[in-house]
Design an enzyme around this catalytic site. Structure first.
Site, PDB file in Angstrom:
ATOM      1  N   LYS A  78      10.475  19.538   3.184  1.00 39.85           N
ATOM      2  CA  LYS A  78       9.210  19.391   2.449  1.00 39.85           C
ATOM      3  C   LYS A  78       9.070  20.461   1.371  1.00 39.85           C
ATOM      4  O   LYS A  78       8.197  20.358   0.517  1.00 39.85           O
ATOM      5  CB  LYS A  78       8.025  19.496   3.419  1.00 39.85           C
ATOM      6  CG  LYS A  78       8.087  18.552   4.599  1.00 39.85           C
ATOM      7  CD  LYS A  78       7.304  17.288   4.352  1.00 39.85           C
ATOM      8  CE  LYS A  78       7.482  16.330   5.515  1.00 39.85           C
ATOM      9  NZ  LYS A  78       6.695  15.113   5.369  1.00 39.85           N
ATOM     10  N   PRO A  87       4.193   7.172   0.416  1.00 38.20           N
ATOM     11  CA  PRO A  87       4.481   8.398  -0.320  1.00 38.20           C
ATOM     12  C   PRO A  87       4.294   9.607   0.588  1.00 38.20           C
ATOM     13  O   PRO A  87       3.460   9.588   1.489  1.00 38.20           O
ATOM     14  CB  PRO A  87       3.423   8.401  -1.439  1.00 38.20           C
ATOM     15  CG  PRO A  87       2.340   7.499  -0.950  1.00 38.20           C
ATOM     16  CD  PRO A  87       2.996   6.480  -0.071  1.00 38.20           C
ATOM     17  N   ILE A 112       2.741  12.926   0.955  1.00 36.18           N
ATOM     18  CA  ILE A 112       1.665  13.674   0.287  1.00 36.18           C
ATOM     19  C   ILE A 112       2.014  15.163   0.214  1.00 36.18           C
ATOM     20  O   ILE A 112       1.892  15.799  -0.839  1.00 36.18           O
ATOM     21  CB  ILE A 112       0.325  13.472   1.052  1.00 36.18           C
ATOM     22  CG1 ILE A 112      -0.006  11.975   1.102  1.00 36.18           C
ATOM     23  CG2 ILE A 112      -0.798  14.263   0.387  1.00 36.18           C
ATOM     24  CD1 ILE A 112      -1.100  11.607   2.084  1.00 36.18           C
ATOM     25  N   ASP A 165       4.105   6.601   8.366  1.00 36.90           N
ATOM     26  CA  ASP A 165       5.326   6.683   7.567  1.00 36.90           C
ATOM     27  C   ASP A 165       5.561   5.414   6.753  1.00 36.90           C
ATOM     28  O   ASP A 165       6.141   5.464   5.675  1.00 36.90           O
ATOM     29  CB  ASP A 165       6.522   6.938   8.485  1.00 36.90           C
ATOM     30  CG  ASP A 165       6.476   8.355   9.053  1.00 36.90           C
ATOM     31  OD1 ASP A 165       6.212   9.275   8.269  1.00 36.90           O
ATOM     32  OD2 ASP A 165       6.673   8.525  10.280  1.00 36.90           O
ATOM     33  N   LYS A 218      -6.038 -13.545   7.738  1.00 31.46           N
ATOM     34  CA  LYS A 218      -5.498 -13.243   9.057  1.00 31.46           C
ATOM     35  C   LYS A 218      -4.249 -14.098   9.326  1.00 31.46           C
ATOM     36  O   LYS A 218      -4.268 -15.312   9.080  1.00 31.46           O
ATOM     37  CB  LYS A 218      -6.559 -13.534  10.121  1.00 31.46           C
ATOM     38  CG  LYS A 218      -6.124 -13.138  11.493  1.00 31.46           C
ATOM     39  CD  LYS A 218      -7.177 -13.464  12.543  1.00 31.46           C
ATOM     40  CE  LYS A 218      -6.603 -13.217  13.923  1.00 31.46           C
ATOM     41  NZ  LYS A 218      -7.462 -13.738  14.970  1.00 31.46           N
ATOM     42  N   ASN A 234      -1.915   5.616  14.212  1.00 30.52           N
ATOM     43  CA  ASN A 234      -1.340   6.444  15.282  1.00 30.52           C
ATOM     44  C   ASN A 234      -2.460   7.141  16.044  1.00 30.52           C
ATOM     45  O   ASN A 234      -3.641   6.951  15.743  1.00 30.52           O
ATOM     46  CB  ASN A 234      -0.337   7.441  14.713  1.00 30.52           C
ATOM     47  CG  ASN A 234      -0.980   8.332  13.664  1.00 30.52           C
ATOM     48  OD1 ASN A 234      -1.859   9.120  13.979  1.00 30.52           O
ATOM     49  ND2 ASN A 234      -0.560   8.187  12.409  1.00 30.52           N
TER      50      ASN A 234
HETATM   51  N1  CTP Z   1       3.097  14.210   5.573  1.00 26.40           N
HETATM   52  C1  CTP Z   1       2.518  13.784   4.397  1.00 26.40           C
HETATM   53  N2  CTP Z   1       2.767  12.525   3.934  1.00 26.40           N
HETATM   54  C2  CTP Z   1       3.565  11.681   4.609  1.00 26.40           C
HETATM   55  C3  CTP Z   1       4.155  12.112   5.831  1.00 26.40           C
HETATM   56  C4  CTP Z   1       3.901  13.375   6.283  1.00 26.40           C
HETATM   57  O1  CTP Z   1       1.769  14.555   3.785  1.00 26.40           O
HETATM   58  N3  CTP Z   1       3.766  10.483   4.152  1.00 26.40           N
HETATM   59  C5  CTP Z   1       2.867  15.575   6.025  1.00 26.40           C
HETATM   60  C6  CTP Z   1       2.072  15.695   7.293  1.00 26.40           C
HETATM   61  O2  CTP Z   1       0.692  15.807   7.015  1.00 26.40           O
HETATM   62  C7  CTP Z   1       2.638  16.955   7.900  1.00 26.40           C
HETATM   63  C8  CTP Z   1       4.086  16.946   7.475  1.00 26.40           C
HETATM   64  O3  CTP Z   1       4.125  16.131   6.317  1.00 26.40           O
HETATM   65  O4  CTP Z   1       2.061  18.107   7.343  1.00 26.40           O
HETATM   66  C9  CTP Z   1       5.040  16.418   8.494  1.00 26.40           C
HETATM   67  O5  CTP Z   1       4.595  15.197   8.984  1.00 26.40           O
HETATM   68  P1  CTP Z   1       5.395  14.446  10.136  1.00 26.40           P
HETATM   69  O6  CTP Z   1       4.738  13.128  10.369  1.00 26.40           O
HETATM   70  O7  CTP Z   1       5.593  15.355  11.303  1.00 26.40           O
HETATM   71  O8  CTP Z   1       6.800  14.281   9.475  1.00 26.40           O
HETATM   72  P2  CTP Z   1       7.460  13.150   8.664  1.00 26.40           P
HETATM   73  O9  CTP Z   1       7.724  13.662   7.290  1.00 26.40           O
HETATM   74  O10 CTP Z   1       6.664  11.901   8.754  1.00 26.40           O
HETATM   75  O11 CTP Z   1       8.841  13.005   9.425  1.00 26.40           O
HETATM   76  P3  CTP Z   1       9.177  12.279  10.839  1.00 26.40           P
HETATM   77  O12 CTP Z   1       8.147  11.229  11.050  1.00 26.40           O
HETATM   78  O13 CTP Z   1      10.529  11.751  10.623  1.00 26.40           O
HETATM   79  O14 CTP Z   1       9.153  13.365  11.880  1.00 26.40           O
END
Ligand code: CTP
Length: 408
Positions: free
Chosen positions: A350, A310, A312, A282, A292, A213
């Site tokens: 969370k 997962p 984190i 995600d 490849k 991303n």
């Molecule tokens: N985060 C994490 N591990 C993941 C996804 C997110 O530690 N696999 C943490 C990010 O570092 C951030 C928070 O969770 O502090 C929210 O991340 P965000 O990407 O905004 O949310 P998601 O949980 O991925 O939800 P969505 O994509 O549906 O908005």
């Protein structure tokens, strides 16, 4: 940034080849908003001229105890009273020995002796040959100077002007600038260990392709810098980003969400604060191809399938240390719309006491940001500002919250 705005620094130069770095340091201090008064010893003037330092500082240089330009003819008193800090860079082994014994046979040592101990800090940037640095006398002097209240900065390592290699050369001007800026920052996180995730993760599809991303990591790196300047020991777990490591921060580079989880879990037991700024992917490919993936010429697209990564932040927030209050967890939320509603819901989901919302497209890659802090009581805005300014405000805010809640 103007991190040294309003600060008046007496920059003392003693004899050493590193005087050439002091010229650059003088400029850097001024660029950061400080006013600089240069004082040179006779030995320093063998390496760089007072004309150079005058031109760079915009002030005539002092180099004699008997200078008569002040009406009271007491430059050692006047200069030391005006300073917010006295910075000796470079500081030779000989000058350290002199400081240690409280001698004052030249203007610079005399003004160091005359400085008001409690209000004018003495910062020392040693510079010398490696044997001189390692000599028991020098090491003894460094320890004693620290005990007497001086801040003795680290030395650099590597090639020396004398042709030898080792510890003892003066830090580069930018490193010293960072150390001086950090010195002036308040230290509400002294004794804390802060763990931060930053940047994107990269999930391989095959050896040459993957999903990631647009996160630049800038906010997480700014927080690491601010936390370190606030006195914490900082571990930064960084996804693939093109940013240099903030000074004093210990950095672990990772690629995938799984790598990031492992590094974070490994360092969590020592941490007192965890800040998850990373934009963790995600999903990852259910089975990354070992070779490849090739087009077969038919126009058919590969059938990719994904599994969820997962979480984190949620993993750490559910750990016994977080639940007991020993680890304070802060989440970030990058949203594209309905920031408050999403941030509130995410905080609950969370299980973290504090969630910081920002608008993803408005922050990714930018040097500025605006934050929305959501906790159990409601929300507070932090208006648009540079990421470092916001990071400092957020760190101060977290320090207040942990001071009230988490155990060290
Ligand atoms: N985060 C994490 N591990 C993941 C996804 C997110 O530690 N696999 C943490 C990010 O570092 C951030 C928070 O969770 O502090 C929210 O991340 P965000 O990407 O905004 O949310 P998601 O949980 O991925 O939800 P969505 O994509 O549906 O908005």
């Amino acid at each position: 940034m103007n991190d040294l705005a309003g600060k008046h620094i007496v920059l003392g130069l003693t004899g050493g080849i590193a005087c050439y770095k002091a010229a650059e340091l003088c400029r850097a201090l001024i660029k950061e908003g400080a006013t600089v008064q240069v004082v040179m010893t006779y030995a320093a003037s063998q390496f760089v001229t007072s004309i150079t330092m005058q031109a760079l500082s915009g002030r005539t240089v002092y180099d004699s105890t008997w200078d008569q330009r002040d009406a009271n003819s007491m430059p050692h008193i006047n200069l030391s009273r005006q300073a917010d800090a006295i910075l000796i860079a470079p500081c030779s082994a000989d000058f350290m020995a002199k400081l240690l014994h409280g001698r004052g046979d030249d203007l610079l040592s005399l003004l160091c002796l005359a400085r008001p101990l409690r209000t004018v800090p003495l910062l020392i940037a040693p510079a010398m040959n490696r044997e001189m640095w390692l000599h028991p006398a020098t090491q003894r002097n460094v320890a004693q100077l620290r005990q007497d209240g001086a801040i003795v900065f680290d030395v650099g390592r590597g090639d020396q002007a004398c042709g030898e290699t080792g510890d003892g050369r003066m830090l580069e001007s930018q490193e010293l600038l960072e150390d001086v800026i950090a010195f002036f920052q308040p230290k509400p996180l002294a004794g804390h260990r802060v763990l931060i995730t930053a940047g994107p993760t990269y999930e391989a599809i095959d050896p040459v392709r993957g999903i990631t991303n647009l996160s630049s990591g800038k906010m997480g790196f700014a927080l690491a810098r601010a936390a370190c300047q606030a006195g914490a020991q900082v571990t930064l777990v960084a996804g693939p980003v093109h940013l240099s490591t903030p000074r004093g921060v210990s950095r672990i580079d990772v690629v995938s969400a799984q790598n990031m989880l492992e590094a974070t879990v490994q360092h969590a037991p020592e941490a007192t604060i965890f800040i998850a700024t990373a934009a963790v992917a995600d999903w990852r490919s259910a089975a990354a191809a070992e070779q490849k993936i090739k087009k077969d010429g038919s126009g058919a697209v590969p059938a990719l399938s994904f599994v969820e990564n997962p979480d984190i932040l949620a993993t750490l927030a559910q750990s016994p240390r977080a639940r007991s209050g020993a680890l304070y967890c802060v989440g970030f939320a990058a949203e594209s719309h309905d920031l408050l509603a999403h941030a509130r819901a995410k905080r609950e989901r969370k299980g973290v006491p504090l969630l910081v919302g920002n608008i993803g497209p408005a922050t990714f890659g930018q040097d500025e940001n605006a934050l929305l802090l959501v906790d159990e009581h409601g929300s507070t805005e932090m208006a648009r500002d540079s990421k470092l300014s916001l990071a400092r405000k957020l760190i101060a805010d977290i320090a207040r919250r942990t001071g009230a809640g988490a155990k060290k």
